[in-house]
Design a protein around this motif. Structure first.
Motif, short mmCIF file in Angstrom:
data_model
loop_
_atom_site.label_atom_id
_atom_site.label_comp_id
_atom_site.label_asym_id
_atom_site.label_seq_id
_atom_site.Cartn_x
_atom_site.Cartn_y
_atom_site.Cartn_z
N THR A 1 0.83 -1.20 0.00
CA THR A 1 0.00 0.00 0.00
C THR A 1 0.87 1.26 0.00
OG1 THR A 1 -1.77 -1.13 1.19
CG2 THR A 1 -1.78 1.28 1.25
N VAL B 1 -5.07 2.75 -0.40
CA VAL B 1 -5.97 1.60 -0.46
C VAL B 1 -5.21 0.36 -0.02
CG1 VAL B 1 -7.59 0.27 -1.86
CG2 VAL B 1 -7.15 2.66 -2.41
N THR B 2 -5.62 -0.23 1.09
CA THR B 2 -4.94 -1.41 1.59
C THR B 2 -5.57 -2.67 1.01
OG1 THR B 2 -4.20 -2.54 3.60
CG2 THR B 2 -6.43 -1.67 3.62
N SER C 1 -7.31 2.32 5.04
CA SER C 1 -7.42 2.97 3.73
C SER C 1 -7.98 4.37 3.94
CB SER C 1 -8.32 2.18 2.78
OG SER C 1 -9.61 2.02 3.30
#
Length: 403
Positions: free
Chosen positions: A171, A305-306, A322
């Protein structure tokens, strides 16, 4: 809710650590304590967070603690308006609809949550530098030399969370291409015409490649009465990545800020340019609010955004997992939704790792869906110039426009 509380798994005798003492962290801590955990919160900032932040648009998940669990009630921590409106040249109203929303200030909401949690297990000035998990639990290491063990660790330490790199190493923070100028002005300090136009609405002013929204929030001392509140705004302006962004985000001391510059930190020349542009680009009422702001501040808008929110007995929630740009007004709502879903998962299971594994997929999907929406909203307003006043797709909402 009462039936749910009666059937939940009791986690008494187990310890949980929450890393990050902001709104998402406190909501998580309160819910874990309600399950029976012995909860300690560790916040990296050495001083009280009370004076930080601007306005928050309140959505059901954000307010749920005060609706269902607290002796404090939503109307004690929020203010509201009845309309959404768009202003054009000369303050002409180009769109107006009946759309009630509630708002709070970051400080008001933080104080209310901290009052419910208390300060005995709330520790300031503790930066969590790393952690390791073994068969018996998780050990967190702090830069102060402190070490703490627990059965469950939740990281709620914001968009810059160092633990995201450990849990979701792929990420990256991605710059959106624009910044948000923010500020507040007491309602009583604007002209009567501007007050009348703005006090009962969330108000937009849209120009090519930019837009602003303005809405009333509680005053710094929690005042909620009309005329005693603050007018809060976020004004999105495009700034190319690279040396222009770096120069803008360098504070008066010469330090380059990562994500935000606090009030008083923005170089004067940029504040002067921003005020000049407000007069040229914005509806007069919105421009007046900007011009009357004594110390505007800056937030560079990033996405993160994970693809992973859980690892054994460790979880990421809120922006630590996120971070979505603010157009859907859903950041605090997503953090609260993560916390409530974690509460439900732990209510149904006697195994922490198993509960987190079941909790994770739905929360990942929630964050990814929100990210797609806000990127589309940002493209319409900042780049494509296709943001249409009154378009239902531009409405706030965590789960979708208006929801």
């Amino acid at each position: 809710m009462s039936e749910r509380l009666d059937t939940r798994h009791d986690w008494s005798g187990h310890r949980a650590l929450v890393i990050g003492g902001s709104i998402g962290g406190l909501t998580t801590a309160l819910l874990l304590r309600r399950l029976g955990f012995d909860v300690s919160v560790f916040e990296r900032t050495p001083t009280n967070l009370d004076g930080r932040g601007g306005g928050i648009v309140l959505q059901p998940d954000t307010l749920r603690w005060f609706v269902e669990c607290s002796d404090q009630h939503p109307e004690q921590v929020s203010t509201s308006t009845h309309y959404v409106q768009y202003l054009g040249p000369g303050n002409s109203v180009v769109h107006r609809e009946n759309a009630p929303w509630s708002y709070t200030s970051w400080g008001t909401f933080y104080r209310a949550l901290l009052a419910d949690f208390g300060t005995d297990d709330y520790h300031l000035g503790e930066y969590a530098a790393g952690f390791d998990e073994d068969a018996d639990g998780v050990e967190v290491r702090f830069t102060s030399g402190r070490r703490e063990r627990a059965d469950l660790v939740v990281f709620a330490d914001g968009i810059g969370s160092p633990s995201r790199r450990r849990i979701s190493p792929d990420t990256k923070l991605e710059y959106s291409g624009y910044v948000g100028w923010r500020g507040t002005v007491p309602e009583r300090e604007v002209s009567p015409e501007t007050f009348e136009l703005l006090h009962d609405s969330i108000t937009y002013s849209v120009a090519p490649h930019t837009h602003i929204n303005v809405y009333p929030i509680p005053s710094t001392d929690g005042g909620l009465a009309v005329g005693e509140r603050l007018l809060n705004y976020v004004w999105y302006r495009n700034v190319p990545e690279g040396h222009e962004l770096d120069e803008l985000m360098t504070d008066k001391r010469g330090f380059l800020a990562g994500v935000s510059l606090h009030p008083g930190g923005v170089q004067d020349r940029f504040v002067e340019e921003m005020r000049s542009a407000a007069t040229e680009l914005l509806a007069p009422a919105a421009a007046e609010v900007v011009l009357r702001t004594e110390q505007p501040y800056l937030q560079a808008v990033y996405d993160a955004v994970t693809n992973r929110m859980a690892m054994g007995r460790v979880a990421l929630v809120g922006d630590a997992a996120s971070a979505a740009r603010p157009h859907a007004a859903a950041g605090t709502a997503k953090a609260a939704a993560n916390a409530w879903a974690l509460y439900d998962a732990l209510s149904d299971s006697g195994d922490i790792a198993e509960a987190l594994a079941k909790w994770e997929p739905g929360q990942l999907e929630l964050g990814q869906r929100l990210m797609r929406r806000v990127k589309e909203m940002g493209a319409r307003s900042q780049f494509d110039c296709t943001w249409v006043p009154g378009d239902p797709d531009n409405r706030f909402g965590l789960y979708g426009p208006g929801h």
